[in-house]
Design a protein around this motif. Structure first.
Motif, PDB file in Angstrom:
ATOM      1  N   ALA A  79       0.831  -1.204   0.000  1.00 40.55           N
ATOM      2  CA  ALA A  79       0.000   0.000   0.000  1.00 40.55           C
ATOM      3  C   ALA A  79       0.867   1.257   0.000  1.00 40.55           C
ATOM      4  CB  ALA A  79      -0.932  -0.011   1.215  1.00 40.55           C
ATOM      5  N   PHE A  80       1.966   1.236   0.746  1.00 41.16           N
ATOM      6  CA  PHE A  80       2.908   2.354   0.775  1.00 41.16           C
ATOM      7  C   PHE A  80       3.438   2.633  -0.631  1.00 41.16           C
ATOM      8  CE2 PHE A  80       7.413   3.537   0.850  1.00 41.16           C
ATOM      9  CZ  PHE A  80       7.379   4.727   1.564  1.00 41.16           C
ATOM     10  N   VAL A  81       3.890   1.593  -1.300  1.00 43.01           N
ATOM     11  CA  VAL A  81       4.436   1.737  -2.649  1.00 43.01           C
ATOM     12  C   VAL A  81       3.346   2.192  -3.622  1.00 43.01           C
ATOM     13  CG1 VAL A  81       5.459   0.475  -4.594  1.00 43.01           C
ATOM     14  CG2 VAL A  81       6.313   0.101  -2.265  1.00 43.01           C
ATOM     15  N   ALA A  82       2.170   1.585  -3.536  1.00 46.04           N
ATOM     16  CA  ALA A  82       1.068   1.943  -4.433  1.00 46.04           C
ATOM     17  C   ALA A  82       0.633   3.394  -4.236  1.00 46.04           C
ATOM     18  CB  ALA A  82      -0.109   0.995  -4.231  1.00 46.04           C
ATOM     19  N   ALA A  83       0.690   3.883  -3.002  1.00 45.61           N
ATOM     20  CA  ALA A  83       0.309   5.280  -2.752  1.00 45.61           C
ATOM     21  C   ALA A  83       1.250   6.233  -3.486  1.00 45.61           C
ATOM     22  CB  ALA A  83       0.315   5.568  -1.248  1.00 45.61           C
ATOM     23  N   PHE A  84       2.563   5.991  -3.385  1.00 46.79           N
ATOM     24  CA  PHE A  84       3.498   6.857  -4.102  1.00 46.79           C
ATOM     25  C   PHE A  84       3.420   6.646  -5.607  1.00 46.79           C
ATOM     26  CE2 PHE A  84       5.888   7.629  -0.076  1.00 46.79           C
ATOM     27  CZ  PHE A  84       5.766   9.011  -0.111  1.00 46.79           C
ATOM     28  N   ALA A  85       3.144   5.420  -6.038  1.00 47.25           N
ATOM     29  CA  ALA A  85       2.980   5.159  -7.472  1.00 47.25           C
ATOM     30  C   ALA A  85       1.752   5.896  -8.005  1.00 47.25           C
ATOM     31  CB  ALA A  85       2.874   3.658  -7.735  1.00 47.25           C
ATOM     32  N   THR A  86       0.695   5.962  -7.207  1.00 48.93           N
ATOM     33  CA  THR A  86      -0.503   6.713  -7.582  1.00 48.93           C
ATOM     34  C   THR A  86      -0.171   8.192  -7.732  1.00 48.93           C
ATOM     35  OG1 THR A  86      -1.939   5.159  -6.413  1.00 48.93           O
ATOM     36  CG2 THR A  86      -2.846   7.342  -6.866  1.00 48.93           C
ATOM     37  N   ALA A  87       0.524   8.745  -6.749  1.00 43.89           N
ATOM     38  CA  ALA A  87       0.890  10.165  -6.805  1.00 43.89           C
ATOM     39  C   ALA A  87       1.774  10.455  -8.011  1.00 43.89           C
ATOM     40  CB  ALA A  87       1.598  10.570  -5.506  1.00 43.89           C
ATOM     41  N   LEU A  88       2.706   9.542  -8.309  1.00 37.16           N
ATOM     42  CA  LEU A  88       3.584   9.762  -9.462  1.00 37.16           C
ATOM     43  C   LEU A  88       2.805   9.634 -10.763  1.00 37.16           C
ATOM     44  CD1 LEU A  88       6.383  10.402 -10.525  1.00 37.16           C
ATOM     45  CD2 LEU A  88       6.874   7.944 -10.476  1.00 37.16           C
ATOM     46  N   ALA A  89       1.884   8.684 -10.851  1.00 37.68           N
ATOM     47  CA  ALA A  89       1.060   8.535 -12.052  1.00 37.68           C
ATOM     48  C   ALA A  89       0.244   9.801 -12.294  1.00 37.68           C
ATOM     49  CB  ALA A  89       0.143   7.323 -11.922  1.00 37.68           C
ATOM     50  N   ASP A  90      -0.343  10.327 -11.242  1.00 37.37           N
ATOM     51  CA  ASP A  90      -1.151  11.543 -11.344  1.00 37.37           C
ATOM     52  C   ASP A  90      -0.300  12.721 -11.813  1.00 37.37           C
ATOM     53  OD1 ASP A  90      -3.223  13.458 -10.990  1.00 37.37           O
ATOM     54  OD2 ASP A  90      -2.584  13.805  -8.929  1.00 37.37           O
ATOM     55  N   THR A  91       0.835  12.918 -11.181  1.00 35.43           N
ATOM     56  CA  THR A  91       1.707  14.034 -11.558  1.00 35.43           C
ATOM     57  C   THR A  91       2.221  13.874 -12.979  1.00 35.43           C
ATOM     58  OG1 THR A  91       2.368  14.366  -9.253  1.00 35.43           O
ATOM     59  CG2 THR A  91       3.815  15.290 -10.949  1.00 35.43           C
ATOM     60  N   THR A  92       2.634  12.672 -13.326  1.00 31.90           N
ATOM     61  CA  THR A  92       3.157  12.422 -14.671  1.00 31.90           C
ATOM     62  C   THR A  92       2.100  12.716 -15.729  1.00 31.90           C
ATOM     63  OG1 THR A  92       4.632  10.718 -13.806  1.00 31.90           O
ATOM     64  CG2 THR A  92       4.205  10.689 -16.176  1.00 31.90           C
ATOM     65  N   ALA A  93       0.902  12.192 -15.528  1.00 33.39           N
ATOM     66  CA  ALA A  93      -0.172  12.412 -16.499  1.00 33.39           C
ATOM     67  C   ALA A  93      -0.526  13.888 -16.607  1.00 33.39           C
ATOM     68  CB  ALA A  93      -1.397  11.593 -16.107  1.00 33.39           C
ATOM     69  N   THR A  94      -0.562  14.558 -15.470  1.00 32.77           N
ATOM     70  CA  THR A  94      -0.902  15.979 -15.440  1.00 32.77           C
ATOM     71  C   THR A  94       0.165  16.829 -16.116  1.00 32.77           C
ATOM     72  OG1 THR A  94      -2.120  15.672 -13.390  1.00 32.77           O
ATOM     73  CG2 THR A  94      -1.425  17.913 -13.904  1.00 32.77           C
ATOM     74  N   GLU A  95       1.423  16.477 -15.910  1.00 30.48           N
ATOM     75  CA  GLU A  95       2.520  17.298 -16.426  1.00 30.48           C
ATOM     76  C   GLU A  95       2.946  16.929 -17.841  1.00 30.48           C
ATOM     77  OE1 GLU A  95       3.493  19.969 -15.072  1.00 30.48           O
ATOM     78  OE2 GLU A  95       2.601  19.743 -13.090  1.00 30.48           O
ATOM     79  N   LEU A  96       2.912  15.663 -18.194  1.00 34.69           N
ATOM     80  CA  LEU A  96       3.383  15.251 -19.521  1.00 34.69           C
ATOM     81  C   LEU A  96       2.246  15.062 -20.525  1.00 34.69           C
ATOM     82  CD1 LEU A  96       6.244  12.736 -18.631  1.00 34.69           C
ATOM     83  CD2 LEU A  96       6.362  15.211 -18.985  1.00 34.69           C
ATOM     84  N   GLY A  97       1.091  14.657 -20.081  1.00 32.72           N
ATOM     85  CA  GLY A  97      -0.042  14.453 -20.983  1.00 32.72           C
ATOM     86  C   GLY A  97      -0.370  15.676 -21.829  1.00 32.72           C
ATOM     87  N   PRO A  98      -0.411  16.884 -21.232  1.00 33.43           N
ATOM     88  CA  PRO A  98      -0.758  18.072 -22.011  1.00 33.43           C
ATOM     89  C   PRO A  98       0.285  18.474 -23.071  1.00 33.43           C
ATOM     90  CG  PRO A  98      -1.157  18.470 -19.686  1.00 33.43           C
ATOM     91  CD  PRO A  98      -0.418  17.161 -19.792  1.00 33.43           C
ATOM     92  N   LEU A  99       1.457  17.883 -23.031  1.00 31.94           N
ATOM     93  CA  LEU A  99       2.465  18.213 -24.038  1.00 31.94           C
ATOM     94  C   LEU A  99       2.084  17.659 -25.408  1.00 31.94           C
ATOM     95  CD1 LEU A  99       5.740  17.642 -21.995  1.00 31.94           C
ATOM     96  CD2 LEU A  99       4.594  19.808 -22.505  1.00 31.94           C
ATOM     97  N   PHE A 100       1.186  16.697 -25.415  1.00 35.01           N
ATOM     98  CA  PHE A 100       0.704  16.119 -26.656  1.00 35.01           C
ATOM     99  C   PHE A 100      -0.597  16.824 -27.021  1.00 35.01           C
ATOM    100  CE2 PHE A 100       3.332  13.160 -24.428  1.00 35.01           C
ATOM    101  CZ  PHE A 100       4.155  12.646 -25.421  1.00 35.01           C
ATOM    102  N   ARG A 101      -0.832  17.044 -28.251  1.00 33.35           N
ATOM    103  CA  ARG A 101      -1.963  17.863 -28.695  1.00 33.35           C
ATOM    104  C   ARG A 101      -3.298  17.120 -28.701  1.00 33.35           C
ATOM    105  NH1 ARG A 101      -2.236  23.262 -29.099  1.00 33.35           N
ATOM    106  NH2 ARG A 101      -0.204  24.132 -29.559  1.00 33.35           N
ATOM    107  N   LYS A 102      -3.436  16.100 -27.924  1.00 35.51           N
ATOM    108  CA  LYS A 102      -4.704  15.365 -27.867  1.00 35.51           C
ATOM    109  C   LYS A 102      -5.610  16.010 -26.824  1.00 35.51           C
ATOM    110  CE  LYS A 102      -3.322  12.366 -30.829  1.00 35.51           C
ATOM    111  NZ  LYS A 102      -3.791  12.416 -32.173  1.00 35.51           N
ATOM    112  N   ARG A 103      -6.855  16.119 -27.144  1.00 33.80           N
ATOM    113  CA  ARG A 103      -7.832  16.717 -26.237  1.00 33.80           C
ATOM    114  C   ARG A 103      -8.176  15.717 -25.132  1.00 33.80           C
ATOM    115  NH1 ARG A 103     -10.092  21.601 -26.037  1.00 33.80           N
ATOM    116  NH2 ARG A 103     -12.211  21.703 -25.272  1.00 33.80           N
ATOM    117  N   PRO A 104      -8.069  16.127 -23.870  1.00 36.81           N
ATOM    118  CA  PRO A 104      -8.408  15.207 -22.775  1.00 36.81           C
ATOM    119  C   PRO A 104      -9.926  15.058 -22.621  1.00 36.81           C
ATOM    120  CG  PRO A 104      -7.762  17.329 -21.891  1.00 36.81           C
ATOM    121  CD  PRO A 104      -7.570  17.407 -23.382  1.00 36.81           C
ATOM    122  N   VAL A 105     -10.311  14.063 -21.850  1.00 34.05           N
ATOM    123  CA  VAL A 105     -11.722  13.816 -21.581  1.00 34.05           C
ATOM    124  C   VAL A 105     -11.940  13.730 -20.072  1.00 34.05           C
ATOM    125  CG1 VAL A 105     -12.141  12.593 -23.746  1.00 34.05           C
ATOM    126  CG2 VAL A 105     -11.494  11.304 -21.717  1.00 34.05           C
TER     127      VAL A 105
END
Length: 188
Positions: A79-105
């Motif tokens: 659970a400890f590892v999954a919590a940090f993996a969740t936070a990293l997934a969220d940050t990564t998607a938020t920060e890198l996802g918008p660099l691509f010109r695809k419209r989010p949903v």
């Protein structure tokens, strides 16, 4: 305080997961920063996080570390590892996802949204987020913090927690940013 507490509870291996999360999250925040700035979706304060944001991303993991020390049950390390993996997934998607010109949903309800809309996700951001979560989970495995058989559980948890943010941002359970980050890491 959070870092020291995690170090005391899980030693250098647990602290390495925390440090890796912060290093990767900071790096991903800086990638394409000027482009994100020009689109109006860059983090405020040049990406520096407040103590509230740090606490939101770490308190769940700290709780799980404490539960591991008290119970010695390996589930709490996962659970400890999954919590940090969740936070990293969220940050990564938020920060890198918008660099691509695809419209989010927005997942709840399923409809197109402007980049930067709380809870909006893109396919590329989701894939990058899951990849970053997997990287952190594999690091935890390499550090012998979790067993190999625990990798799928941690990755599933991180994915569920990361995607739950859409519901917490736009759905009937709408909550603010910091509480949303805390809840998605705990759910992960």
């Amino acid at each position: 305080i959070l870092g020291t507490s995690i170090y005391v509870l899980l030693g250098p291996r647990g602290f390495s997961i925390l440090a890796s999360f912060f290093i990767l999250a900071s790096l991903f925040t800086r990638v394409g920063f000027r482009l994100k700035q020009s689109r109006g979706i860059a983090q405020a304060k040049r990406g520096r996080r407040t103590y509230r944001e740090a606490a939101a991303n770490c308190l769940g993991a700290l709780l799980f570390a404490a539960l591991f020390v008290v119970t010695e049950h390996p589930f709490w390390r996962i659970a400890f590892v999954a919590a940090f993996a969740t936070a990293l997934a969220d940050t990564t998607a938020t920060e890198l996802g918008p660099l691509f010109r695809k419209r989010p949903v927005l997942l709840f309800p399923f409809k197109s949204a402007a980049p930067g809309t709380p809870g909006a996700v893109s396919l590329m951001g989701t894939l990058l987020g899951m990849g970053a979560a997997a990287l952190l989970i594999l690091l935890a495995r390499g550090l012998l913090l979790i067993d190999g058989k625990d990798i799928p559980l941690a990755l599933c948890g991180a994915t569920v927690g990361f995607l739950a943010e859409s519901l917490l941002a736009q759905g009937p359970f709408r909550v603010g940013h910091d509480l949303r980050n805390f809840l998605n890491t705990v759910l992960g």
